[in-house]
Each structure stands twice: as structure tokens, then as C-alpha cells.
Design an enzyme around this catalytic site. Structure first.
Site, PDB file in Angstrom:
ATOM      1  N   ASP A   8     -52.552  -4.045 -15.426  1.00 57.73           N
ATOM      2  CA  ASP A   8     -53.704  -4.866 -15.071  1.00 57.73           C
ATOM      3  C   ASP A   8     -53.649  -6.108 -15.978  1.00 57.73           C
ATOM      4  O   ASP A   8     -53.094  -6.055 -17.087  1.00 57.73           O
ATOM      5  CB  ASP A   8     -54.981  -4.058 -15.325  1.00 57.73           C
ATOM      6  CG  ASP A   8     -56.212  -4.925 -15.284  1.00 57.73           C
ATOM      7  OD1 ASP A   8     -56.431  -5.595 -14.261  1.00 57.73           O
ATOM      8  OD2 ASP A   8     -56.946  -4.951 -16.286  1.00 57.73           O
ATOM      9  N   SER A 115     -52.986  -7.663 -10.293  1.00 53.06           N
ATOM     10  CA  SER A 115     -54.275  -8.181 -10.742  1.00 53.06           C
ATOM     11  C   SER A 115     -55.097  -8.765  -9.613  1.00 53.06           C
ATOM     12  O   SER A 115     -54.573  -9.246  -8.611  1.00 53.06           O
ATOM     13  CB  SER A 115     -54.026  -9.258 -11.804  1.00 53.06           C
ATOM     14  OG  SER A 115     -55.223  -9.925 -12.146  1.00 53.06           O
TER      15      SER A 115
HETATM   16  C1  LAC Z   1     -57.665  -7.617 -12.933  1.00 47.43           C
HETATM   17  C2  LAC Z   1     -59.133  -7.372 -13.194  1.00 47.43           C
HETATM   18  C3  LAC Z   1     -59.470  -5.941 -13.177  1.00 47.43           C
HETATM   19  O1  LAC Z   1     -56.950  -8.316 -13.676  1.00 47.43           O
HETATM   20  O2  LAC Z   1     -59.609  -7.947 -14.302  1.00 47.43           O
HETATM   21  O3  LAC Z   1     -57.231  -7.104 -11.900  1.00 47.43           O
END
Ligand code: LAC
Length: 218
Positions: A8, A115
């Protein structure tokens, strides 16, 4: 057997509170509350739009959430808007992030980001952090116009790498994102930097780690 680690971005590799930290003196005594509201609303908009079958990109939602935070916390000067948005595009990486990617890459693992961020936001942040050389893919929800934790989002990884779900290690600081990834069938690593209480007991992570350094020791 995990052959690819997928990270992430916001909150995991990049510190979402680094934008306000760069302008803390100008933002004043409510800076932390302001930053929390900015982040909370940004995420809320991703969930509510996806539930409604709608989509606006993450940069747009980041701007809308920032405007809500200014309205909610009037002590923070709206004149900071352009500087805060600029800081958000090139957020500081957590100090352990680059070294962790380098260590995993040296072990021959494939690495990626998955992300909510737009491709443009992600490439600016990755470049600023000097991480581009370690990443085999930078995957954005923009390709499916739905946000985490929709399974279609996690499927971007198995499609890009042609891997079984159980061969993917998914790393996130966001416990709700770990829930979505575990539900999808990834091996999950929850980075609990602030030692907050656990949630989503039905979707436990494979491992709980305090920072990203622990990952390369796995
Ligand atoms: C992302 C969010 C969860 O980077 O912040 O997907």
C-alpha cells in the site's frame, strides 16, 4: 510461498501526515487534528463513492477532503492550500521504506505498489523517494475506477504478475486494507507503527510487524 510483495502507498510507504508536518508552524495548534480530518475524509469519500457505484480520482478526493478540513478547522489558514497539496504530491517516505524495498529486491522478489492514488500522484511520490528502481509495477485503482477494498482492485496484482493469490504478500498499515487483501486471498502483513488495537478479527493478518524493516527479516 510468497514471490511478490505488494505495498500500500499512503500510510505504509509514505507518511500522510508529512504534508502538515512540513507546514506545522504555519498551520498552528490544530495542525494534527486538521491532518486527521483531511485523511479520514479522504478515505471516507473513497468508500462512499465506491458503495454508490461512483468514482472521482484520488487527487480530486484529496482536494475535497482538504477543503472540508479547512471548513471544519477554521484556525488553519486557507492560504496554505497550495503548499499542502504540493507537499502531498511528494510526501516523505517513512525512514525504513527504501531500505526495506532494497533488501527484498536483493532477495530476488518482485515488488509493487497497489494504491488508491492516481498514476500521476504515485509516480511523483515514488520519484521523490528514490524508489523507482526497486519497483516492478506501480498499480493504481484508477484502472478499475473503484477503491479498496473492492476485490477488483486486488485483482490488478494477480493480473499484472500472473500469480496465484496465495503467492502474493500484501503489506499495509491500514488495517481495513489488510482486511480486504486477506479476504481476497493474499498473505497479509499488517504494519502497526503506532501499536493501535487490532480490528477485523475474521480477517487476521499472517504477520503483524512494527515497521517495514521486520519484513525483510521474514
Ligand atoms: C492507498 C490508501 C489506502 O494508498 O492510502 O491505497
Amino acid at each position: 510461498m510468497v514471490s511478490a510483495y505488494v505495498f500500500d502507498a499512503y500510510g505504509t510507504l509514505f507518511d500522510v501526515h508529512a504534508a502538515i508536518a512540513r507546514h506545522r508552524a504555519a498551520a498552528g495548534p490544530d495542525a494534527d487534528r486538521f491532518s486527521d480530518i483531511w485523511r479520514t475524509k479522504q478515505l471516507e469519500y473513497t468508500w462512499t463513492l465506491t458503495l454508490a457505484g461512483q468514482y472521482a480520482d484520488f487527487w480530486t478526493l484529496t482536494e475535497r477532503a482538504l477543503d472540508f478540513a479547512f471548513a471544519r478547522v477554521p484556525s488553519v489558514d486557507r492560504g496554505l492550500r497550495p503548499q499542502l497539496l504540493e507537499a502531498y504530491r511528494t510526501l516523505d517516505a517513512f525512514p525504513d521504506a527504501r531500505a526495506a524495498l532494497a533488501a527484498l529486491k536483493a532477495r530476488g522478489l518482485r515488488l509493487a505498489i497497489l494504491s488508491n492514488g492516481t498514476p500521476s500522484m504515485l509516480s511523483a511520490a515514488v520519484e521523490a523517494a528514490g524508489m523507482a528502481g526497486y519497483l516492478d509495477a506501480v498499480l493504481s485503482v484508477d484502472a478499475v475506477r473503484q477503491y479498496k477494498p473492492r476485490p477488483e482492485v486486488y485483482e490488478l496484482v494477480t493480473n499484472a504478475f500472473a500469480l496465484e493469490r496465495s503467492n502474493v504478500g500484501f503489506v499495509s498499515s491500514n488495517r481495513w486494507d489488510v482486511m480486504g487483501a486477506a479476504s481476497f486471498g493474499f498473505q497479509t502483513y499488517w504494519v502497526n507503527r503506532l501499536a493501535v488495537p487490532d480490528e477485523y478479527g475474521d480477517f487476521a493478518p499472517l504477520r503483524r510487524i512494527g515497521d517495514l524493516t521486520a519484513l525483510s527479516a521474514a
